[in-house]
Scaffold this active site. Structure first.
Site, PDB file in Angstrom:
ATOM      1  N   LYS A 263       0.833  -1.195   0.000  1.00 49.27           N
ATOM      2  CA  LYS A 263       0.000   0.000   0.000  1.00 49.27           C
ATOM      3  C   LYS A 263       0.874   1.254   0.000  1.00 49.27           C
ATOM      4  O   LYS A 263       2.006   1.216   0.479  1.00 49.27           O
ATOM      5  CB  LYS A 263      -0.865   0.027   1.274  1.00 49.27           C
ATOM      6  CG  LYS A 263      -1.992  -0.975   1.293  1.00 49.27           C
ATOM      7  CD  LYS A 263      -2.848  -0.803   2.541  1.00 49.27           C
ATOM      8  CE  LYS A 263      -3.979  -1.818   2.566  1.00 49.27           C
ATOM      9  NZ  LYS A 263      -4.975  -1.626   1.509  1.00 49.27           N
ATOM     10  N   ARG A 337     -10.397 -11.454   2.017  1.00 49.27           N
ATOM     11  CA  ARG A 337     -11.206 -12.554   1.470  1.00 49.27           C
ATOM     12  C   ARG A 337     -10.469 -13.882   1.570  1.00 49.27           C
ATOM     13  O   ARG A 337     -11.091 -14.940   1.660  1.00 49.27           O
ATOM     14  CB  ARG A 337     -11.611 -12.210   0.022  1.00 49.27           C
ATOM     15  CG  ARG A 337     -10.451 -12.027  -0.901  1.00 49.27           C
ATOM     16  CD  ARG A 337     -10.819 -11.272  -2.182  1.00 49.27           C
ATOM     17  NE  ARG A 337     -10.872  -9.818  -1.993  1.00 49.27           N
ATOM     18  CZ  ARG A 337     -11.170  -8.945  -2.957  1.00 49.27           C
ATOM     19  NH1 ARG A 337     -11.463  -9.365  -4.179  1.00 49.27           N
ATOM     20  NH2 ARG A 337     -11.184  -7.655  -2.705  1.00 49.27           N
TER      21      ARG A 337
HETATM   22  N1  BES Z   1      -8.214  -3.653   4.352  1.00 49.45           N
HETATM   23  C1  BES Z   1      -8.324  -3.303   2.990  1.00 49.45           C
HETATM   24  C2  BES Z   1      -9.608  -2.545   2.668  1.00 49.45           C
HETATM   25  C3  BES Z   1      -9.641  -1.108   3.087  1.00 49.45           C
HETATM   26  C4  BES Z   1      -8.917  -0.142   2.386  1.00 49.45           C
HETATM   27  C5  BES Z   1     -10.453  -0.711   4.116  1.00 49.45           C
HETATM   28  C6  BES Z   1      -9.021   1.173   2.762  1.00 49.45           C
HETATM   29  C7  BES Z   1     -10.537   0.612   4.474  1.00 49.45           C
HETATM   30  C8  BES Z   1      -9.823   1.561   3.799  1.00 49.45           C
HETATM   31  C9  BES Z   1      -8.311  -4.548   2.122  1.00 49.45           C
HETATM   32  O1  BES Z   1      -7.543  -5.603   2.580  1.00 49.45           O
HETATM   33  C10 BES Z   1      -7.749  -4.138   0.797  1.00 49.45           C
HETATM   34  O2  BES Z   1      -6.610  -3.782   0.766  1.00 49.45           O
HETATM   35  N2  BES Z   1      -8.554  -4.199  -0.248  1.00 49.45           N
HETATM   36  C11 BES Z   1      -8.146  -3.808  -1.532  1.00 49.45           C
HETATM   37  C12 BES Z   1      -8.691  -4.784  -2.523  1.00 49.45           C
HETATM   38  C13 BES Z   1      -8.132  -4.609  -3.901  1.00 49.45           C
HETATM   39  C14 BES Z   1      -6.682  -5.012  -3.926  1.00 49.45           C
HETATM   40  C15 BES Z   1      -8.919  -5.459  -4.850  1.00 49.45           C
HETATM   41  C16 BES Z   1      -8.669  -2.398  -1.795  1.00 49.45           C
HETATM   42  O3  BES Z   1      -9.806  -2.110  -1.411  1.00 49.45           O
HETATM   43  O4  BES Z   1      -7.927  -1.596  -2.340  1.00 49.45           O
HETATM   44 MN    MN Z   2      -5.515  -5.402   1.975  1.00 49.76          MN
END
Ligand code: BES
Ligand code: MN
Ligand code: ZN
Length: 481
Positions: A263, A337
């Protein structure tokens, strides 16, 4: 938070000793003969207290009351939202930070939703996180008395809301803790402490047991971290053993760096909140321990860190889930997931009446719904309806999202049964479509709480959602007498 409910009319409430008396006054307030009602009447008549919700008038040691400070707060038509803004304004005006004893009085009969709104707002405004401060400044408020002329009629709402607040505060505590003080092992210890309460029990599985179960997807996420994974099983047994339980599954990623699909740095600290689903499950069990309903509930928490050591899972790796389905991990940041799917398969053994998973799953859900409503997905209309109305009753809202089969197109993989991500479009829905493949054997719903579980910015902190929604769902609508 220590709540007490008292059946008092306005004249009697004015005689309560406290450092702050907040009086909630609806637009259609009719004064009685007592001197305090007369004071309120005069304030309204002169226009010094305006009648729109959130308008306040502060008094210091008025002769008509036993309180040191008094805030008269208008509630307009008395809707939940108006009560919330009145209580917020009144506590703001009443220097809530040094408050010890608060009496909150409804000038005329309170509604259930009004009482709940007032309790939730006071609890939220006076909550204080202290765990990692060198000079903790705990909540000063020791007691909140809720005075209404009709307290007897509101007993169920009062009891439920007090128990929900205890659950919400446990959920906030764990979600707020930094990831170094809330490891998977720490979460498991917290769950085991809950397991000591009456009707509750807890078992915790570690890496060996999880490997034996074949949870290859969960293990793939955990392998990038030096912290060992934990799989937490909580049980609340309030009914006969043969009564099918509801299973709650909470995402317990104690820190989500994204893994190799790392990230960006900005706001990455907020990924300590990525176990808010797990925290909400802990919170629900706390509430259940207080309410002791005649139901059975199982809580499952797969917990690990999503980090990047030399063993970390790589984009393109294919893993075998406990269900036997193989998964191509195209993006290591779609890890929620991957841990939930194995927990869903594990849930089958309980022959559940329903399974609800709770997860900070997608940034896309934040884009879709913001912080107001959690995303709710279910292919069972009855379950979806029950969750929706539970959210309404709890003032912890959700909104049903679609699950059309066409949304699953993008999850196709050339190298495994399914990929863990689809394209950018409808990201919250494609995540739910992924989970749905692992939830075919029972009635299932998924709550995406990515937008509702915490606040960012100056108010950064966990909200304790959706403990209220879940408790209300498990208990069902209160019997009205
Ligand atoms: N924990 C995150 C989701 C999230 C992101 C919650 C920002 C709150 C704020 C999750 O594990 C994630 O990183 N999801 C990705 C999925 C993508 C790679 C398909 C996302 O939402 O960017
Ligand atoms: Mn994630
Ligand atoms: Zn995550």
């Amino acid at each position: 938070m220590n709540f007490e409910s008292k059946s008092l009319d306005l004249a009697a409430a004015a005689q309560e000793k406290c450092d702050l008396l907040v009086v909630l006054i609806p637009k259609d307030f009719k004064a009685g003969k007592d001197s305090f009602s007369q004071l309120v009447h005069a304030a309204l008549k002169s226009g010094d207290l305006e009648t729109s919700a959130g308008k306040c008038l502060s008094l210091y040691r008025p002769a008509q009351a036993a309180a040191v400070r008094v805030v008269l707060a208008s509630t307009g038509e008395g809707k939940a939202r108006q009560i919330r803004s009145a209580v917020q304004a009144a506590l703001g005006a009443g220097k809530s930070s040094s408050l010890k004893r608060l009496v909150l009085c409804f000038a005329t009969a309170a509604s259930g939703e009004g009482l709940r709104a007032a309790m939730l707002t006071v609890a939220d405004m006076t909550y204080a996180y202290t765990t990692s401060k060198s000079k903790p400044q705990p909540r000063s408020l020791q007691k909140m008395v809720l005075a209404t002329p009709n307290a007897g009629d509101l007993k169920t709402t009062f009891d439920r809301t007090a128990a929900v607040v205890a659950g919400v505060e446990l959920a906030k505590e764990w979600a707020n803790r930094p990831a170094n003080l809330a490891t998977p092992t720490d979460l498991a210890t917290a769950a085991q402490a809950l397991g000591k309460l009456p009707k509750l029990s807890c078992t915790v599985l570690g890496p060996r047991e999880v490997a034996k179960l074949g949870m290859g997807s969960f293990m793939a996420v955990a392998q990038g971290s030096d912290q060992p994974l934990r799989f937490i099983v909580l049980r609340y047994e309030g009914a006969a053993k043969n009564k099918a339980p509801t299973v709650l599954v909470g995402k317990g990623i104690t820190f989500d760096s994204g893994g190799i699909s790392i990230k960006p740095a900005a706001e990455m600290d907020e990924m300590k909140f990525d176990m808010a689903g797990a925290a909400s499950v802990l919170g629900v069990f706390k509430s259940l321990a207080l309410l002791k309903p005649a139901i059975n509930v199982v809580g499952l928490i797969p917990s690990c860190e999503n980090l990047i050591n030399g063993k970390a899972v790589k984009p393109g790796d294919v893993v075998t889930s406990m269900s036997g389905q193989t998964i191509e991990i195209l993006n290591t940041d779609a890890e929620g997931r991957l841990i939930l799917c194995d927990a869903l398969t594990y849930a089958e053994r309980f022959k559940p009446s329903a399974v609800v998973d709770i997860a900070t799953l997608t940034g896309a859900c934040v884009v879709a719904l913001g912080a107001v409503r959690s995303g709710m997905f279910s292919d069972r209309d009855e379950l979806a309806q029950a969750l929706s109305s539970a959210g309404d009753r709890a003032q912890d809202l959700c909104w049903r999202m679609p699950l059309d089969e066409d949304y699953a197109e993008g999850l196709k993989s050339n190298f495994a049964d399914v990929a863990n991500v689809a394209g950018r479009a409808a990201g919250a829905v494609t995540a739910a479509k992924f989970l749905q493949r692992f939830a075919e054997k029972f009635a299932w719903a998924h709550l995406d709480i990515a937008g509702s579980a915490w606040k960012g910015g100056a108010q950064k902190g966990a909200t304790g959602r959706p403990v209220g929604l879940l408790v209300e769902y498990l208990l069902g609508p209160a019997q009205t007498k």
